[in-house]
Design an enzyme around this catalytic site. Structure first.
Site, PDB file in Angstrom:
ATOM      1  CD  GLU A  90      -2.872  -1.467   0.442  1.00  0.00           C
ATOM      2  OE1 GLU A  90      -3.086  -0.573  -0.423  1.00  0.00           O
ATOM      3  OE2 GLU A  90      -3.555  -2.496   0.530  1.00  0.00           O
ATOM      4  CB  ALA A  91       3.982   2.043  -1.830  1.00  0.00           C
ATOM      5  CB  CYS A 178     -11.340  -2.879 -18.980  1.00  0.00           C
ATOM      6  SG  CYS A 178     -12.855  -2.421 -19.844  1.00  0.00           S
TER       7      CYS A 178
END
Ligand code: ADP
Ligand code: ZN
Length: 199
Positions: A90-91, A178
């Site tokens: 979860e940077a 998408c």
């Protein structure tokens, strides 16, 4: 990638939308490092305690112990300098200081594996991942499956109204979409036509 010669460090980034397998891939790489008897430390931001405070847990229920930090700078404070491999999940919640910290760690011979969202709920690049991509030796982009059409999905679709950049949530609040099915911001179609209540 698993067996770097000498003491050279480097940065690997795993990025993509929610549900694309970033945590699974991070856990897979960290487990392999452990099998290779490397010293491993894993960190995640305090903001994400959806499943567990002391583990990274993937949507497929794989897990690995981790330490919670408030931001990137705490990683340096909590680091055991004998550690050879550092995992960060979860940077995108770790703050802008993370880039410099990852560079410092890699410069000092650590293998740094970072996972995070590369775009936000509007489809915009999500700091500090773009800068990390520029600094990294290795980049993996994971794709999910679009919940509308089944095609490969690179977007994280927010399913509720909010203009806040960070709202921690899971399935039901977010879904993978998408390029064609993604609606920046909140999805306007709440129901499929066949699921709409009949009047
Ligand atoms: P991330 O860290 O990118 O959010 P995880 O590693 O936690 O992803 O979870 C990946 C797992 O999520 C997949 O292996 C699959 O079991 C599950 N999953 C749920 N929804 C989807 C989706 N739309 N596309 C792909 N996988 C999904
Ligand atoms: Zn689609």
């Amino acid at each position: 990638m698993d067996f770097l010669a000498g003491n050279m460090g480097w940065i690997e980034v795993v990025c993509g939308p929610m549900f694309s397998g970033k945590s699974e891939e991070l856990i897979r790489r960290l487990r392999r490092a452990m099998i290779a008897r490397k010293r491993v430390q894993v960190f995640k931001p305090v903001i994400d305690d959806r499943y567990s405070k002391d583990e990274i847990v993937s949507h497929s229920s794989q897990s690995i112990p981790s330490t919670v930090v408030n931001d990137g700078s705490e990683i340096l404070k909590l680091l055991d300098w004998r550690t050879q491999v550092i995992g960060i999940d979860e940077a995108n919640f770790m703050g802008p200081g993370l880039v410099e910290i990852c560079n410092q760690l890699a410069d000092s011979g650590k293998r740094v594996i970072v996972a995070g969202l590369d775009t936000d709920y509007m489809g915009r690049p999500f700091p500090p991942i773009p800068d990390l991509l520029a600094m990294a030796e290795s980049i993996t982009k994971t794709l999910a499956i679009c919940m509308r059409c089944g095609n490969p999905a690179k977007q994280t679709q927010r399913l509720f109204e909010s203009a806040d950049l960070i709202v921690v949530g899971d399935a039901g609040m977010y879904e993978a979409r998408c390029r064609a099915c993604f609606e920046a911001g909140c999805s306007k179609q709440e129901y499929f036509p066949f699921a709409r209540p009949q009047k």
